[in-house]
Enzyme design. Structure first.
Site, PDB file in Angstrom:
ATOM      1  CD  GLU A 233      34.634  35.059 -64.560  1.00  0.00           C
ATOM      2  OE1 GLU A 233      35.517  35.734 -65.120  1.00  0.00           O
ATOM      3  OE2 GLU A 233      34.042  34.124 -65.119  1.00  0.00           O
TER       4      GLU A 233
ATOM      5  N   GLY B 226      37.038  38.793 -64.629  1.00  0.00           N
ATOM      6  CA  GLY B 226      37.788  37.708 -63.989  1.00  0.00           C
ATOM      7  C   GLY B 226      38.118  38.000 -62.531  1.00  0.00           C
TER       8      GLY B 226
ATOM      9  CD  GLU C 271      33.291  39.117 -67.789  1.00  0.00           C
ATOM     10  OE1 GLU C 271      32.234  39.672 -67.418  1.00  0.00           O
ATOM     11  OE2 GLU C 271      34.057  38.521 -67.011  1.00  0.00           O
TER      12      GLU C 271
ATOM     13  CB  ALA D  31      40.675  38.188 -68.367  1.00  0.00           C
TER      14      ALA D  31
HETATM   15  N1  COA Z   1      43.089  44.296 -68.765  1.00  0.00           N
HETATM   16  C1  COA Z   1      44.212  44.952 -69.134  1.00  0.00           C
HETATM   17  N2  COA Z   1      44.517  46.169 -68.668  1.00  0.00           N
HETATM   18  C2  COA Z   1      43.664  46.751 -67.811  1.00  0.00           C
HETATM   19  C3  COA Z   1      42.466  46.133 -67.406  1.00  0.00           C
HETATM   20  C4  COA Z   1      42.206  44.829 -67.909  1.00  0.00           C
HETATM   21  N3  COA Z   1      41.119  44.151 -67.552  1.00  0.00           N
HETATM   22  N4  COA Z   1      41.816  46.958 -66.560  1.00  0.00           N
HETATM   23  C5  COA Z   1      42.583  48.058 -66.458  1.00  0.00           C
HETATM   24  N5  COA Z   1      43.684  47.933 -67.215  1.00  0.00           N
HETATM   25  C6  COA Z   1      44.781  48.897 -67.368  1.00  0.00           C
HETATM   26  C7  COA Z   1      44.391  50.063 -68.261  1.00  0.00           C
HETATM   27  O1  COA Z   1      44.538  49.705 -69.633  1.00  0.00           O
HETATM   28  C8  COA Z   1      45.382  51.104 -67.823  1.00  0.00           C
HETATM   29  O2  COA Z   1      46.641  50.802 -68.375  1.00  0.00           O
HETATM   30  P1  COA Z   1      47.563  51.968 -69.041  1.00  0.00           P
HETATM   31  O3  COA Z   1      47.786  52.946 -67.920  1.00  0.00           O
HETATM   32  O4  COA Z   1      48.789  51.264 -69.482  1.00  0.00           O
HETATM   33  O5  COA Z   1      46.736  52.548 -70.141  1.00  0.00           O
HETATM   34  C9  COA Z   1      45.490  50.837 -66.323  1.00  0.00           C
HETATM   35  O6  COA Z   1      45.076  49.505 -66.117  1.00  0.00           O
HETATM   36  C10 COA Z   1      44.611  51.748 -65.484  1.00  0.00           C
HETATM   37  O7  COA Z   1      43.275  51.612 -65.948  1.00  0.00           O
HETATM   38  P2  COA Z   1      42.366  52.862 -66.379  1.00  0.00           P
HETATM   39  O8  COA Z   1      41.306  52.367 -67.289  1.00  0.00           O
HETATM   40  O9  COA Z   1      43.209  53.977 -66.853  1.00  0.00           O
HETATM   41  O10 COA Z   1      41.755  53.247 -64.944  1.00  0.00           O
HETATM   42  P3  COA Z   1      40.368  53.995 -64.683  1.00  0.00           P
HETATM   43  O11 COA Z   1      40.377  54.343 -63.238  1.00  0.00           O
HETATM   44  O12 COA Z   1      40.130  55.082 -65.659  1.00  0.00           O
HETATM   45  O13 COA Z   1      39.220  52.859 -64.938  1.00  0.00           O
HETATM   46  C11 COA Z   1      38.252  50.663 -64.782  1.00  0.00           C
HETATM   47  C12 COA Z   1      39.150  51.744 -64.128  1.00  0.00           C
HETATM   48  C13 COA Z   1      38.352  49.427 -63.931  1.00  0.00           C
HETATM   49  C14 COA Z   1      36.777  51.159 -64.821  1.00  0.00           C
HETATM   50  C15 COA Z   1      38.746  50.382 -66.229  1.00  0.00           C
HETATM   51  O14 COA Z   1      40.140  50.141 -66.193  1.00  0.00           O
HETATM   52  C16 COA Z   1      38.092  49.185 -66.868  1.00  0.00           C
HETATM   53  O15 COA Z   1      36.949  49.278 -67.302  1.00  0.00           O
HETATM   54  N6  COA Z   1      38.826  48.063 -66.960  1.00  0.00           N
HETATM   55  C17 COA Z   1      38.380  46.884 -67.644  1.00  0.00           C
HETATM   56  C18 COA Z   1      37.366  46.115 -66.826  1.00  0.00           C
HETATM   57  C19 COA Z   1      36.871  44.925 -67.616  1.00  0.00           C
HETATM   58  O16 COA Z   1      36.218  45.045 -68.636  1.00  0.00           O
HETATM   59  N7  COA Z   1      37.165  43.733 -67.103  1.00  0.00           N
HETATM   60  C20 COA Z   1      36.734  42.499 -67.700  1.00  0.00           C
HETATM   61  C21 COA Z   1      37.802  41.942 -68.569  1.00  0.00           C
HETATM   62  S1  COA Z   1      37.299  40.384 -69.268  1.00  0.00           S
END
Ligand code: COA
Length: 260
Positions: free
Chosen positions: A114, A111, A134, A66
Site C-alpha cells: 500500500e 501495508g 491481509e 503493518a
Molecule cells: N509485522 C511484524 N513483524 C514482522 C512482519 C510484520 N508484518 N513481517 C515480518 N516480521 C518480523 C518477523 O516476526 C520476524 O521477527 P522475529 O525475528 O523477531 O521473529 C522478522 O520480521 C523476520 O521475519 P521472518 O518471518 O522470520 O522472515 P521470513 O524470511 O521467514 O519470511 C515473510 C518473510 C515476509 C514471508 C514473513 O515475514 C511474513 O509473512 N510477514 C508478514 C507479511 C504480512 O502478512 N503482512 C501484512 C501485514 S497486515
C-alpha cells in the site's frame, strides 16, 4: 526530533528516506507511521528537496506490512484509528506535490504494498515480491490498498490479489502495471537515483502540476479533470521555468530550470 525508525539522507536535491527496522522486515508500527508523516511533511516543505526516494533497510524487504504484533491486540476503535492514520500517511505521500519513488528491493506486502502504491513511481529489483496477504490474518488492506490497487490494476486483479493473498514476483507486478521498471538487484540503488536525478532536473512547478492533474484531476469526472489541467497549464505559464524551457528549445540548448 530525531527519527528512531527512519534514516534521512540528502543526495543533492533528492531526499532518500529509508525505513530502518530490518530485523522486523521494516514493518510499519505506529511509531514508524508517525515518523513517515513527519518525514514527508518536512520533505514537502523543504524547497531544496525536488524528489523523494522511499526504500527499506536491509537486503530482504521494502516493508513487510503493518506490524502484526501491534495489530494482534487492537480493539475495533484502535483498528479504525490505525487504518485512518495509515490512510492519512499514504495520502500525504500521494499529495506531496513532488515525485516520490518507491525503491522496492524485496518484500512489499500488505501495508508495504500500500505504501508503494501511494508513491508516484515504483522501481523494483527482480527479487521484489508484492502481495496483499491481509486475508490470511482475517482482515483486509486498511491503508488504502483496496482503492489504489483497484485503480492501478482494475477490479479483477485487485480482487484476486486481496481475496487470495498470494505473493507475486516483480515480473508479474510489471505486467500488472504495479511497477514501472524492474532492474537487477545490484543496480537498484543506482537506477533509482538516476531516475530521481532526472526528475530533480525538471521544472518543479511542472512536476507538481502533472502530479496534481493526474492524481487530483483524475479523481474528478472528465470535465472537471480537463478544467483542472487547463488551470494548471495556466499556472505553469506564469513561471520563469516555462520561459526558460521554451526559449532553450528555440535556442537549441539544454534548459536550466531554477524552480521559479
Ligand atoms: N509485522 C511484524 N513483524 C514482522 C512482519 C510484520 N508484518 N513481517 C515480518 N516480521 C518480523 C518477523 O516476526 C520476524 O521477527 P522475529 O525475528 O523477531 O521473529 C522478522 O520480521 C523476520 O521475519 P521472518 O518471518 O522470520 O522472515 P521470513 O524470511 O521467514 O519470511 C515473510 C518473510 C515476509 C514471508 C514473513 O515475514 C511474513 O509473512 N510477514 C508478514 C507479511 C504480512 O502478512 N503482512 C501484512 C501485514 S497486515
Amino acid at each position: 526530533m530525531p527519527f528512531e525508525n527512519l534514516l534521512i539522507e540528502n543526495l543533492g536535491a533528492v531526499r532518500r528516506i529509508t525505513v530502518n527496522r530490518p530485523d522486523k522486515l521494516n514493518a510499519l508500527n505506529a511509531q514508524t507511521l508517525a515518523e513517515l508523516d513527519r518525514a514527508f511533511v518536512a520533505a514537502g516543505e523543504d524547497t531544496s528537496v525536488r524528489v523523494v526516494i522511499l526504500r527499506g533497510a536491509g537486503e530482504k524487504a521494502f516493508v513487510a506490512g503493518a506490524d502484526i504484533s501491534e495489530l494482534a491486540v487492537v480493539t475495533p476503535v484502535q483498528a479504525r484509528d490505525f487504518a485512518r492514520h495509515g490512510q492519512r500517511t499514504m495520502r500525504t505521500i500521494e499529495l506531496l506535490g513532488k515525485p516520490v519513488i518507491a525503491q522496492v528491493n524485496g518484500y512489499a506486502l500488505g501495508g508495504g504494498m500500500e505504501l508503494a502504491l501511494a508513491c508516484h513511481l515504483r522501481i523494483a529489483s527482480e527479487k521484489a515480491r508484492f502481495g496483499q496477504p491481509e486475508i490470511n490474518l482475517g482482515v483486509l488492506p486498511g491503508f488504502g490498498g483496496t482503492q489504489r490497487l483497484l485503480r492501478v490494476t482494475g477490479r479483477g486483479v485487485a480482487l484476486e490479489l486481496c481475496l487470495i493473498g498470494a505473493q507475486i514476483d516483480a515480473t508479474r507486478a510489471y505486467e500488472l502495471n504495479i511497477v514501472n521498471r524492474v532492474v537487477a538487484a545490484g543496480e537498484l540503488d543506482t537506477a533509482t537515483l538516476a531516475l530521481a536525478e532526472q526528475l530533480a532536473a525538471s521544472a518543479p512547478e511542472a512536476l507538481r502540476s502533472i502530479l496534481d492533474a493526474v492524481i487530483i484531476g483524475g479523481e474528478a469526472d472528465l470535465v472537471g479533470g480537463l478544467d483542472y489541467e487547463a488551470q494548471a497549464f495556466a499556472t505553469c505559464a506564469a513561471t520563469e521555468d516555462m520561459r526558460e524551457g521554451t526559449r532553450a528549445f528555440l535556442e537549441r540548448r539544454k534548459a536550466q530550470f531554477t524552480g521559479k
